[in-house]
Design a protein around this motif. Sequence first.
Motif, PDB file in Angstrom:
ATOM      1  N   GLY A   1      16.331  17.711 -55.520  1.00 14.84           N
ATOM      2  CA  GLY A   1      16.943  19.009 -55.263  1.00 14.84           C
ATOM      3  C   GLY A   1      16.032  20.013 -54.590  1.00 14.84           C
ATOM      4  N   ASP A   2      16.566  21.221 -54.474  1.00 17.98           N
ATOM      5  CA  ASP A   2      15.921  22.297 -53.722  1.00 17.98           C
ATOM      6  C   ASP A   2      14.906  23.006 -54.612  1.00 17.98           C
ATOM      7  OD1 ASP A   2      15.292  24.293 -51.955  1.00 17.98           O
ATOM      8  OD2 ASP A   2      17.154  25.412 -52.269  1.00 17.98           O
ATOM      9  N   VAL A   3      13.724  22.447 -54.737  1.00 17.52           N
ATOM     10  CA  VAL A   3      12.696  23.030 -55.601  1.00 17.52           C
ATOM     11  C   VAL A   3      11.619  23.687 -54.741  1.00 17.52           C
ATOM     12  CG1 VAL A   3      13.106  21.373 -57.449  1.00 17.52           C
ATOM     13  CG2 VAL A   3      11.371  20.885 -55.717  1.00 17.52           C
ATOM     14  N   ALA A   4      10.891  24.627 -55.331  1.00 17.30           N
ATOM     15  CA  ALA A   4       9.932  25.397 -54.523  1.00 17.30           C
ATOM     16  C   ALA A   4       8.721  25.836 -55.329  1.00 17.30           C
ATOM     17  CB  ALA A   4      10.641  26.626 -53.947  1.00 17.30           C
ATOM     18  N   ILE A   5       7.620  26.031 -54.611  1.00 16.30           N
ATOM     19  CA  ILE A   5       6.413  26.651 -55.166  1.00 16.30           C
ATOM     20  C   ILE A   5       6.223  27.953 -54.389  1.00 16.30           C
ATOM     21  CG2 ILE A   5       3.924  26.416 -55.566  1.00 16.30           C
ATOM     22  CD1 ILE A   5       4.402  23.331 -55.303  1.00 16.30           C
ATOM     23  N   ILE A   6       6.198  29.059 -55.113  1.00 14.38           N
ATOM     24  CA  ILE A   6       6.095  30.356 -54.450  1.00 14.38           C
ATOM     25  C   ILE A   6       4.847  31.072 -54.950  1.00 14.38           C
ATOM     26  CG2 ILE A   6       8.586  30.605 -54.175  1.00 14.38           C
ATOM     27  CD1 ILE A   6       8.577  32.475 -56.609  1.00 14.38           C
ATOM     28  N   GLY A   7       4.405  32.076 -54.198  1.00 12.42           N
ATOM     29  CA  GLY A   7       3.274  32.835 -54.728  1.00 12.42           C
ATOM     30  C   GLY A   7       2.636  33.731 -53.706  1.00 12.42           C
TER      31      GLY A   7
ATOM     32  N   LYS B   1     -11.699  41.881 -43.585  1.00 12.16           N
ATOM     33  CA  LYS B   1     -10.650  40.964 -43.102  1.00 12.16           C
ATOM     34  C   LYS B   1      -9.756  40.452 -44.235  1.00 12.16           C
ATOM     35  CE  LYS B   1     -12.865  39.552 -38.863  1.00 12.16           C
ATOM     36  NZ  LYS B   1     -13.404  38.439 -38.061  1.00 12.16           N
ATOM     37  N   THR B   2      -9.953  40.985 -45.421  1.00 13.00           N
ATOM     38  CA  THR B   2      -9.094  40.603 -46.547  1.00 13.00           C
ATOM     39  C   THR B   2      -7.662  41.046 -46.295  1.00 13.00           C
ATOM     40  OG1 THR B   2     -10.881  40.707 -48.144  1.00 13.00           O
ATOM     41  CG2 THR B   2      -8.656  40.994 -49.023  1.00 13.00           C
ATOM     42  N   ARG B   3      -6.719  40.154 -46.568  1.00 11.74           N
ATOM     43  CA  ARG B   3      -5.288  40.464 -46.516  1.00 11.74           C
ATOM     44  C   ARG B   3      -4.625  39.781 -47.702  1.00 11.74           C
ATOM     45  NH1 ARG B   3      -7.312  43.174 -43.394  1.00 11.74           N
ATOM     46  NH2 ARG B   3      -6.774  43.689 -41.241  1.00 11.74           N
ATOM     47  N   ARG B   4      -3.322  40.073 -47.866  1.00 15.59           N
ATOM     48  CA  ARG B   4      -2.576  39.349 -48.899  1.00 15.59           C
ATOM     49  C   ARG B   4      -1.824  38.196 -48.260  1.00 15.59           C
ATOM     50  NH1 ARG B   4       2.140  42.154 -52.423  1.00 15.59           N
ATOM     51  NH2 ARG B   4       2.958  42.513 -50.331  1.00 15.59           N
ATOM     52  N   LEU B   5      -1.952  37.019 -48.856  1.00 16.97           N
ATOM     53  CA  LEU B   5      -1.192  35.843 -48.413  1.00 16.97           C
ATOM     54  C   LEU B   5       0.074  35.719 -49.260  1.00 16.97           C
ATOM     55  CD1 LEU B   5      -1.310  33.008 -46.787  1.00 16.97           C
ATOM     56  CD2 LEU B   5      -1.989  32.093 -49.012  1.00 16.97           C
ATOM     57  N   LEU B   6       1.219  35.607 -48.591  1.00 15.02           N
ATOM     58  CA  LEU B   6       2.493  35.357 -49.274  1.00 15.02           C
ATOM     59  C   LEU B   6       2.969  33.976 -48.842  1.00 15.02           C
ATOM     60  CD1 LEU B   6       4.251  38.758 -48.471  1.00 15.02           C
ATOM     61  CD2 LEU B   6       3.231  38.102 -50.653  1.00 15.02           C
ATOM     62  N   PHE B   7       3.480  33.189 -49.784  1.00 17.58           N
ATOM     63  CA  PHE B   7       3.924  31.852 -49.369  1.00 17.58           C
ATOM     64  C   PHE B   7       5.134  31.368 -50.163  1.00 17.58           C
ATOM     65  CE2 PHE B   7       0.524  31.245 -52.491  1.00 17.58           C
ATOM     66  CZ  PHE B   7       1.083  30.351 -53.394  1.00 17.58           C
ATOM     67  N   GLU B   8       5.856  30.476 -49.508  1.00 17.98           N
ATOM     68  CA  GLU B   8       6.941  29.737 -50.146  1.00 17.98           C
ATOM     69  C   GLU B   8       6.881  28.314 -49.602  1.00 17.98           C
ATOM     70  OE1 GLU B   8      11.729  30.019 -50.938  1.00 17.98           O
ATOM     71  OE2 GLU B   8      10.970  30.673 -49.002  1.00 17.98           O
ATOM     72  N   VAL B   9       6.866  27.351 -50.507  1.00 13.98           N
ATOM     73  CA  VAL B   9       6.748  25.951 -50.121  1.00 13.98           C
ATOM     74  C   VAL B   9       7.945  25.227 -50.739  1.00 13.98           C
ATOM     75  CG1 VAL B   9       5.255  23.910 -50.294  1.00 13.98           C
ATOM     76  CG2 VAL B   9       4.217  26.182 -50.157  1.00 13.98           C
ATOM     77  N   ARG B  10       8.903  24.819 -49.893  1.00 17.79           N
ATOM     78  CA  ARG B  10      10.152  24.218 -50.416  1.00 17.79           C
ATOM     79  C   ARG B  10      10.214  22.751 -50.066  1.00 17.79           C
ATOM     80  NH1 ARG B  10      14.829  28.681 -49.853  1.00 17.79           N
ATOM     81  NH2 ARG B  10      16.142  27.071 -50.743  1.00 17.79           N
ATOM     82  N   ARG B  11      10.693  21.956 -51.012  1.00 16.80           N
ATOM     83  CA  ARG B  11      10.811  20.523 -50.732  1.00 16.80           C
ATOM     84  C   ARG B  11      11.779  20.299 -49.577  1.00 16.80           C
ATOM     85  NH1 ARG B  11      12.365  17.569 -55.642  1.00 16.80           N
ATOM     86  NH2 ARG B  11      10.180  17.211 -56.025  1.00 16.80           N
ATOM     87  N   LYS B  12      11.367  19.455 -48.635  1.00 18.19           N
ATOM     88  CA  LYS B  12      12.240  19.152 -47.497  1.00 18.19           C
ATOM     89  C   LYS B  12      13.390  18.300 -47.971  1.00 18.19           C
ATOM     90  CE  LYS B  12       9.448  19.657 -43.395  1.00 18.19           C
ATOM     91  NZ  LYS B  12       8.347  19.072 -42.627  1.00 18.19           N
ATOM     92  N   GLN B  13      14.597  18.704 -47.582  1.00 22.56           N
ATOM     93  CA  GLN B  13      15.778  17.910 -47.928  1.00 22.56           C
ATOM     94  C   GLN B  13      16.011  16.949 -46.773  1.00 22.56           C
ATOM     95  OE1 GLN B  13      17.364  18.615 -51.029  1.00 22.56           O
ATOM     96  NE2 GLN B  13      15.561  19.922 -51.234  1.00 22.56           N
ATOM     97  N   GLU B  14      15.864  15.636 -47.029  1.00 21.44           N
ATOM     98  CA  GLU B  14      15.994  14.634 -45.940  1.00 21.44           C
ATOM     99  C   GLU B  14      17.460  14.449 -45.576  1.00 21.44           C
ATOM    100  OE1 GLU B  14      13.228  14.041 -44.742  1.00 21.44           O
ATOM    101  OE2 GLU B  14      11.834  14.313 -46.391  1.00 21.44           O
TER     102      GLU B  14
END
Length: 282
Positions: free
Chosen positions: A199-205, A269-282
């Motif tokens: 399913g559509d699972v994700a790692i965010i942060g 040069k410090t910034r905030r990193l935002l991310f979302e990593v979602r499982r690819k649905q084949e």
Amino acid sequence: MTASSSTPQVGSRDHTVKWFDETVTVPPQARELLENYRHIPAAEVQDHVVTLRNKAWEVWPYPCLGQFRFLELNLANRADIYPQLLSRLRGGDQRFLDVGCCLGQDIRKLVYDGVPSENLAGIELEAGFVELGYELFRDRDTLKSRFAVGTILDEDWVVLKEWEGQYDVVQLGMILHLFTWEEQARVFEHAIRLLKREGDVAIIGQATGNLDGIASPSWRKNTFRHNAETFGKLISEVERSTGTRWEVTASLDDGLSVHDGKRTWDDPKTRRLLFEVRRKQE
Ligand SMILES: C[S@@+](CC[C@H](N)C(=O)[O-])C[C@H]1O[C@@H](n2cnc3c(N)ncnc32)[C@H](O)[C@@H]1O
């Protein structure tokens, strides 16, 4: 930039370090949560927050605690993610795990916004932060979320085995930059173990990042601060080591007060990193 041995380092509990603010004006969203979730009287909120932060500083003096960043409710302010996350979790059959949850403000905000607390969980290195979370939000008797105390880096940790395959969304909130590149890869490998297999699972942060994507000469040598490109490279490595495929969205922004002149101790040069990593649905 290397600090001299007499310069206070991250890890110092001294209140004179530049990343320790004596007090704070509690932002409206955090005030609303504190006053309406478990009904802390408005007149007590200010002192309560400072007292609890000072106790947390004694557990471990993270700069984000020094600067009261737990009051920023960063997850709820992710306009790109939060509305969709809320509607998934309010349905009642999806589960969310906050790794490095500290005082657990994002979990409380989700509960306040209507998510069943039993579907939320936290992993935290320091038992003291979990305890102070109950004290901050006065919800020890009502919150049904589970918390595990230990390190996400330990592949033999019994919790990793017991909680394997149970979550729809894992959050890594302001934790990645505490680790080296190799450790970060392990954190993602373990987060993937904790996610449901289908399913559509994700790692965010979010994390402290850097325009150049660099190994930082910080309090812990070679901890890595990403830009979008180095972050993508990290996830490509994790794809290879886990045999899984992920859609990566990552960007740097000006969060973390990078432009208000307060981060005088830090690399410009410090910034905030935002991310979302979602499982690819084949
Ligand atoms: C900088 S704080 C961020 C807290 C919170 N997620 C937030 O965004 O406000 C990092 C948190 O990660 C926890 N932590 C550090 N290393 C950890 C590890 N190896 N496993 C689990 N938690 C860890 C710390 O104790 C701390 O509470």
